[in-house]
Design an enzyme around this catalytic site. Structure first.
Site, PDB file in Angstrom:
ATOM      1  CG  ASN A   5      -1.675   1.271   1.420  1.00  0.00           C
ATOM      2  OD1 ASN A   5      -1.860   2.031   0.477  1.00  0.00           O
ATOM      3  ND2 ASN A   5      -2.145   1.522   2.644  1.00  0.00           N
ATOM      4  CD1 TRP A   6       3.416   1.254  -2.947  1.00  0.00           C
ATOM      5  CD2 TRP A   6       3.127   2.388  -4.854  1.00  0.00           C
ATOM      6  NE1 TRP A   6       4.044   0.554  -3.944  1.00  0.00           N
ATOM      7  CE2 TRP A   6       3.891   1.223  -5.127  1.00  0.00           C
ATOM      8  CE3 TRP A   6       2.822   3.253  -5.910  1.00  0.00           C
ATOM      9  CZ2 TRP A   6       4.349   0.918  -6.415  1.00  0.00           C
ATOM     10  CZ3 TRP A   6       3.274   2.947  -7.181  1.00  0.00           C
ATOM     11  CH2 TRP A   6       4.043   1.794  -7.425  1.00  0.00           C
ATOM     12  CE  LYS A   7       0.602   3.499   4.835  1.00  0.00           C
ATOM     13  NZ  LYS A   7       0.415   3.552   6.258  1.00  0.00           N
ATOM     14  CG  HIS A  92      -5.722   1.629   5.316  1.00  0.00           C
ATOM     15  ND1 HIS A  92      -5.212   2.590   6.157  1.00  0.00           N
ATOM     16  CD2 HIS A  92      -4.696   0.776   5.064  1.00  0.00           C
ATOM     17  CE1 HIS A  92      -3.933   2.334   6.385  1.00  0.00           C
ATOM     18  NE2 HIS A  92      -3.596   1.230   5.730  1.00  0.00           N
ATOM     19  CD  GLU A  94      -2.677   5.398   6.795  1.00  0.00           C
ATOM     20  OE1 GLU A  94      -2.775   5.569   5.565  1.00  0.00           O
ATOM     21  OE2 GLU A  94      -1.668   4.914   7.339  1.00  0.00           O
ATOM     22  CD  GLU A 167      -3.272  -2.927   7.365  1.00  0.00           C
ATOM     23  OE1 GLU A 167      -2.109  -3.054   6.975  1.00  0.00           O
ATOM     24  OE2 GLU A 167      -3.982  -1.954   7.062  1.00  0.00           O
ATOM     25  N   GLY A 173       2.591   2.110  10.569  1.00  0.00           N
ATOM     26  CA  GLY A 173       3.500   3.246  10.390  1.00  0.00           C
ATOM     27  C   GLY A 173       4.240   3.650  11.653  1.00  0.00           C
ATOM     28  CB  SER A 213       5.558  -1.803  11.771  1.00  0.00           C
ATOM     29  OG  SER A 213       5.084  -0.490  12.044  1.00  0.00           O
ATOM     30  N   GLY A 234       3.000  -1.283   4.173  1.00  0.00           N
ATOM     31  CA  GLY A 234       2.929   0.135   3.825  1.00  0.00           C
ATOM     32  C   GLY A 234       4.314   0.672   3.521  1.00  0.00           C
ATOM     33  N   GLY A 235       4.938   1.263   4.528  1.00  0.00           N
ATOM     34  CA  GLY A 235       6.231   1.945   4.361  1.00  0.00           C
ATOM     35  C   GLY A 235       7.274   1.130   3.605  1.00  0.00           C
TER      36      GLY A 235
HETATM   37  C1  PEP Z   1      -0.593  -0.010   5.856  1.00  0.00           C
HETATM   38  O1  PEP Z   1      -0.607   1.123   5.388  1.00  0.00           O
HETATM   39  O2  PEP Z   1      -1.542  -0.781   5.627  1.00  0.00           O
HETATM   40  C2  PEP Z   1       0.545  -0.417   6.686  1.00  0.00           C
HETATM   41  C3  PEP Z   1       0.518  -1.608   7.218  1.00  0.00           C
HETATM   42  O3  PEP Z   1       1.567   0.482   6.835  1.00  0.00           O
HETATM   43  P1  PEP Z   1       3.027   0.195   7.474  1.00  0.00           P
HETATM   44  O4  PEP Z   1       3.538  -1.105   6.885  1.00  0.00           O
HETATM   45  O5  PEP Z   1       3.850   1.370   7.108  1.00  0.00           O
HETATM   46  O6  PEP Z   1       2.838   0.045   8.959  1.00  0.00           O
END
Ligand code: PEP
Length: 251
Positions: A5-7, A92, A94, A167, A173, A213, A234-235
Protein backbone atom coordinates in the site's frame (compact mmCIF):
# COMPACT_ATOMS: atom_id res chain seq x y z
CA UNK A 1 -0.51 -12.80 -0.93
CA UNK A 2 1.91 -9.93 -0.42
CA UNK A 3 0.35 -6.50 -0.87
CA UNK A 4 2.00 -3.08 -0.96
CA UNK A 5 0.00 0.00 0.00
CA UNK A 6 1.79 3.09 -1.24
CA UNK A 7 -0.68 5.45 0.44
CA UNK A 8 -0.24 9.00 -0.96
CA UNK A 9 3.18 8.32 -2.46
CA UNK A 10 4.52 7.78 -5.99
CA UNK A 11 2.79 9.85 -8.68
CA UNK A 12 2.43 8.51 -12.25
CA UNK A 13 6.09 8.98 -13.21
CA UNK A 14 7.45 7.37 -10.06
CA UNK A 15 4.88 4.56 -10.27
CA UNK A 16 5.96 3.63 -13.79
CA UNK A 17 9.62 3.65 -12.77
CA UNK A 18 8.85 1.56 -9.67
CA UNK A 19 7.05 -1.15 -11.64
CA UNK A 20 9.84 -1.15 -14.22
CA UNK A 21 12.47 -1.89 -11.58
CA UNK A 22 10.27 -4.15 -9.42
CA UNK A 23 9.17 -6.63 -12.11
CA UNK A 24 12.64 -8.08 -12.81
CA UNK A 25 13.04 -8.76 -9.09
CA UNK A 26 10.06 -11.13 -9.04
CA UNK A 27 11.55 -14.01 -11.04
CA UNK A 28 10.58 -17.38 -9.54
CA UNK A 29 8.17 -15.87 -7.04
CA UNK A 30 5.00 -17.93 -6.44
CA UNK A 31 3.13 -15.49 -4.18
CA UNK A 32 0.38 -13.28 -5.53
CA UNK A 33 1.77 -9.74 -5.33
CA UNK A 34 -0.54 -6.73 -5.16
CA UNK A 35 0.37 -3.07 -5.54
CA UNK A 36 -1.97 -0.31 -4.37
CA UNK A 37 -0.69 2.93 -5.97
CA UNK A 38 -2.54 6.24 -5.69
CA UNK A 39 -5.48 6.10 -8.12
CA UNK A 40 -3.88 8.70 -10.42
CA UNK A 41 -0.90 6.40 -10.85
CA UNK A 42 -2.87 3.27 -11.77
CA UNK A 43 -2.71 3.81 -15.56
CA UNK A 44 1.05 4.43 -15.44
CA UNK A 45 1.57 1.32 -13.30
CA UNK A 46 -0.58 -0.72 -15.65
CA UNK A 47 1.30 0.55 -18.69
CA UNK A 48 4.62 -0.36 -17.06
CA UNK A 49 3.28 -3.84 -16.29
CA UNK A 50 2.50 -4.49 -19.93
CA UNK A 51 0.66 -7.63 -20.97
CA UNK A 52 2.86 -10.06 -19.07
CA UNK A 53 1.53 -9.38 -15.59
CA UNK A 54 2.46 -12.74 -14.08
CA UNK A 55 1.78 -12.77 -10.37
CA UNK A 56 1.53 -8.99 -10.04
CA UNK A 57 -1.87 -7.27 -9.85
CA UNK A 58 -2.99 -3.73 -9.11
CA UNK A 59 -5.55 -2.37 -6.67
CA UNK A 60 -7.13 0.92 -5.68
CA UNK A 61 -6.79 2.29 -2.17
CA UNK A 62 -10.29 3.71 -1.82
CA UNK A 63 -13.61 3.65 -3.67
CA UNK A 64 -16.98 5.33 -3.29
CA UNK A 65 -20.00 3.05 -3.10
CA UNK A 66 -21.86 4.58 -6.07
CA UNK A 67 -20.88 3.67 -9.65
CA UNK A 68 -21.16 7.34 -10.76
CA UNK A 69 -22.90 10.56 -9.82
CA UNK A 70 -22.59 13.92 -8.08
CA UNK A 71 -19.81 13.03 -5.61
CA UNK A 72 -17.09 15.54 -6.37
CA UNK A 73 -13.62 14.15 -5.87
CA UNK A 74 -14.70 10.54 -5.45
CA UNK A 75 -13.83 7.50 -7.56
CA UNK A 76 -15.96 4.45 -8.26
CA UNK A 77 -15.07 0.78 -8.31
CA UNK A 78 -16.12 0.63 -11.96
CA UNK A 79 -13.64 3.40 -12.85
CA UNK A 80 -10.92 1.58 -10.95
CA UNK A 81 -11.52 -1.54 -13.04
CA UNK A 82 -11.22 0.53 -16.19
CA UNK A 83 -7.94 1.99 -14.93
CA UNK A 84 -6.44 -1.46 -14.36
CA UNK A 85 -7.35 -2.39 -10.79
CA UNK A 86 -8.50 -5.86 -9.80
CA UNK A 87 -8.40 -5.31 -6.00
CA UNK A 88 -9.61 -2.58 -3.64
CA UNK A 89 -8.61 -1.74 -0.09
CA UNK A 90 -11.71 -1.21 2.02
CA UNK A 91 -11.79 0.24 5.53
CA UNK A 92 -8.09 1.02 5.92
CA UNK A 93 -7.54 2.42 9.41
CA UNK A 94 -6.34 5.75 7.97
CA UNK A 95 -9.70 6.06 6.20
CA UNK A 96 -11.57 5.09 9.35
CA UNK A 97 -9.61 7.45 11.62
CA UNK A 98 -8.66 10.46 9.46
CA UNK A 99 -11.75 10.51 7.25
CA UNK A 100 -14.24 9.25 9.82
CA UNK A 101 -15.40 6.33 7.73
CA UNK A 102 -18.01 4.34 9.64
CA UNK A 103 -18.49 0.57 9.69
CA UNK A 104 -21.67 1.10 7.64
CA UNK A 105 -19.78 3.04 4.95
CA UNK A 106 -17.08 0.39 4.87
CA UNK A 107 -19.78 -2.23 4.30
CA UNK A 108 -21.21 -0.23 1.36
CA UNK A 109 -17.78 0.10 -0.23
CA UNK A 110 -17.10 -3.60 0.23
CA UNK A 111 -20.31 -4.41 -1.67
CA UNK A 112 -19.48 -1.83 -4.33
CA UNK A 113 -16.13 -3.52 -4.95
CA UNK A 114 -17.75 -6.93 -5.38
CA UNK A 115 -20.43 -5.45 -7.64
CA UNK A 116 -17.74 -4.12 -9.99
CA UNK A 117 -15.72 -7.33 -9.95
CA UNK A 118 -12.94 -6.03 -7.71
CA UNK A 119 -11.65 -8.23 -4.90
CA UNK A 120 -12.01 -6.19 -1.72
CA UNK A 121 -9.32 -6.36 0.96
CA UNK A 122 -11.24 -5.59 4.13
CA UNK A 123 -8.95 -3.99 6.72
CA UNK A 124 -9.80 -4.43 10.39
CA UNK A 125 -7.86 -3.73 13.56
CA UNK A 126 -7.95 -2.37 17.07
CA UNK A 127 -6.41 0.79 18.54
CA UNK A 128 -3.88 0.58 21.36
CA UNK A 129 -6.51 1.71 23.84
CA UNK A 130 -8.84 -1.03 22.69
CA UNK A 131 -6.09 -3.65 22.99
CA UNK A 132 -5.09 -2.47 26.43
CA UNK A 133 -8.73 -2.56 27.49
CA UNK A 134 -9.02 -6.19 26.38
CA UNK A 135 -11.34 -5.31 23.52
CA UNK A 136 -9.52 -6.79 20.55
CA UNK A 137 -12.09 -9.47 19.73
CA UNK A 138 -14.99 -7.12 20.27
CA UNK A 139 -13.56 -4.62 17.76
CA UNK A 140 -12.58 -7.23 15.17
CA UNK A 141 -15.95 -8.94 15.51
CA UNK A 142 -17.83 -5.68 15.13
CA UNK A 143 -15.84 -4.56 12.08
CA UNK A 144 -16.24 -7.93 10.39
CA UNK A 145 -19.92 -8.37 11.23
CA UNK A 146 -20.68 -4.88 9.90
CA UNK A 147 -19.59 -6.11 6.48
CA UNK A 148 -20.45 -9.81 6.43
CA UNK A 149 -23.44 -9.72 8.76
CA UNK A 150 -23.68 -11.68 11.98
CA UNK A 151 -25.84 -14.57 10.80
CA UNK A 152 -24.84 -17.75 9.02
CA UNK A 153 -26.84 -17.29 5.87
CA UNK A 154 -24.33 -16.48 3.16
CA UNK A 155 -25.84 -14.61 0.27
CA UNK A 156 -24.12 -14.59 -3.10
CA UNK A 157 -22.95 -10.99 -2.74
CA UNK A 158 -20.74 -11.83 0.24
CA UNK A 159 -19.05 -14.92 -1.10
CA UNK A 160 -15.33 -14.88 -1.82
CA UNK A 161 -13.22 -13.82 -3.60
CA UNK A 162 -12.34 -11.28 -0.97
CA UNK A 163 -9.51 -10.88 1.51
CA UNK A 164 -9.24 -9.66 5.08
CA UNK A 165 -6.26 -7.77 6.50
CA UNK A 166 -5.66 -7.71 10.24
CA UNK A 167 -3.99 -4.35 10.81
CA UNK A 168 -3.69 -3.28 14.44
CA UNK A 169 -3.92 0.52 14.30
CA UNK A 170 -1.06 0.97 16.78
CA UNK A 171 1.25 -1.00 14.48
CA UNK A 172 0.62 0.98 11.30
CA UNK A 173 3.50 3.25 10.39
CA UNK A 174 4.89 3.15 13.94
CA UNK A 175 7.78 0.72 13.55
CA UNK A 176 6.15 -1.47 16.22
CA UNK A 177 4.74 -4.67 14.74
CA UNK A 178 2.42 -7.12 16.47
CA UNK A 179 4.09 -10.00 18.24
CA UNK A 180 3.73 -13.00 15.92
CA UNK A 181 1.73 -14.91 18.56
CA UNK A 182 -0.69 -11.99 18.95
CA UNK A 183 -1.12 -11.83 15.18
CA UNK A 184 -1.79 -15.58 15.16
CA UNK A 185 -4.47 -15.22 17.84
CA UNK A 186 -6.19 -12.39 15.98
CA UNK A 187 -6.11 -14.32 12.71
CA UNK A 188 -7.61 -17.39 14.40
CA UNK A 189 -10.41 -15.26 15.79
CA UNK A 190 -11.10 -13.70 12.39
CA UNK A 191 -11.07 -17.08 10.64
CA UNK A 192 -13.59 -18.48 13.13
CA UNK A 193 -15.79 -15.42 12.77
CA UNK A 194 -15.75 -15.61 8.97
CA UNK A 195 -16.61 -19.31 9.23
CA UNK A 196 -19.62 -18.45 11.38
CA UNK A 197 -20.95 -16.39 8.51
CA UNK A 198 -19.77 -18.34 5.46
CA UNK A 199 -19.14 -21.85 6.76
CA UNK A 200 -15.77 -23.58 7.05
CA UNK A 201 -15.21 -24.31 3.36
CA UNK A 202 -15.88 -20.78 2.14
CA UNK A 203 -14.02 -19.27 5.06
CA UNK A 204 -10.92 -21.25 4.12
CA UNK A 205 -10.95 -19.48 0.73
CA UNK A 206 -10.48 -16.06 2.35
CA UNK A 207 -6.82 -15.12 2.75
CA UNK A 208 -6.14 -13.21 5.98
CA UNK A 209 -3.15 -10.89 5.75
CA UNK A 210 -1.24 -9.24 8.57
CA UNK A 211 -0.33 -5.57 8.25
CA UNK A 212 1.53 -3.13 10.51
CA UNK A 213 5.23 -2.19 10.32
CA UNK A 214 6.21 -5.24 8.29
CA UNK A 215 9.84 -5.14 7.13
CA UNK A 216 12.24 -7.60 5.54
CA UNK A 217 13.51 -8.22 9.08
CA UNK A 218 10.21 -9.34 10.65
CA UNK A 219 8.34 -10.78 7.62
CA UNK A 220 9.58 -14.33 8.12
CA UNK A 221 8.51 -14.59 11.76
CA UNK A 222 5.04 -13.24 10.95
CA UNK A 223 4.52 -15.45 7.91
CA UNK A 224 5.62 -18.51 9.88
CA UNK A 225 2.58 -18.20 12.14
CA UNK A 226 -0.46 -20.41 11.64
CA UNK A 227 -3.22 -18.56 9.83
CA UNK A 228 -1.07 -15.70 8.51
CA UNK A 229 -1.74 -16.08 4.78
CA UNK A 230 0.14 -13.01 3.65
CA UNK A 231 1.16 -9.46 4.44
CA UNK A 232 -0.08 -5.95 3.78
CA UNK A 233 2.94 -3.66 3.71
CA UNK A 234 2.93 0.14 3.82
CA UNK A 235 6.23 1.95 4.36
CA UNK A 236 8.47 -0.96 3.34
CA UNK A 237 6.63 -1.31 0.02
CA UNK A 238 7.67 2.17 -1.13
CA UNK A 239 11.08 0.94 -2.17
CA UNK A 240 10.95 -1.78 -4.84
CA UNK A 241 14.07 -3.47 -3.50
CA UNK A 242 12.88 -3.82 0.10
CA UNK A 243 9.39 -4.83 -1.04
CA UNK A 244 10.85 -7.45 -3.39
CA UNK A 245 12.88 -8.74 -0.45
CA UNK A 246 9.65 -9.29 1.51
CA UNK A 247 8.04 -10.97 -1.49
CA UNK A 248 11.02 -13.31 -1.83
CA UNK A 249 10.83 -14.22 1.86
CA UNK A 250 7.21 -15.26 1.26
CA UNK A 251 8.40 -17.42 -1.64
C1 PEP B 1 -0.59 -0.01 5.86
O1 PEP B 1 -0.61 1.12 5.39
O2 PEP B 1 -1.54 -0.78 5.63
C2 PEP B 1 0.55 -0.42 6.69
C3 PEP B 1 0.52 -1.61 7.22
O3 PEP B 1 1.57 0.48 6.83
P1 PEP B 1 3.03 0.19 7.47
O4 PEP B 1 3.54 -1.11 6.89
O5 PEP B 1 3.85 1.37 7.11
O6 PEP B 1 2.84 0.04 8.96
Amino acid sequence: VIAGNWKMNHGPRAAGAYVGSFLPLLGGVRSQVLLFPPALSLPAARAALGEDRGSLALGIQQIHDHPSGAFTGELSAEMAVEAGATYALVGHSERRALFRESDAEVALRFRAALRAGLQPVLCVGETLEERQGGGVEEVLGRQLDAVLGPRSSPSAEFLPPFLVAYEPVWAIGTGVHAEPEDAEAAHAFLRARIALRLGDTRSAEVPILYGGSVTPENAQALLAREGVDGLLVGGASLNPVSFAEIVRIAG
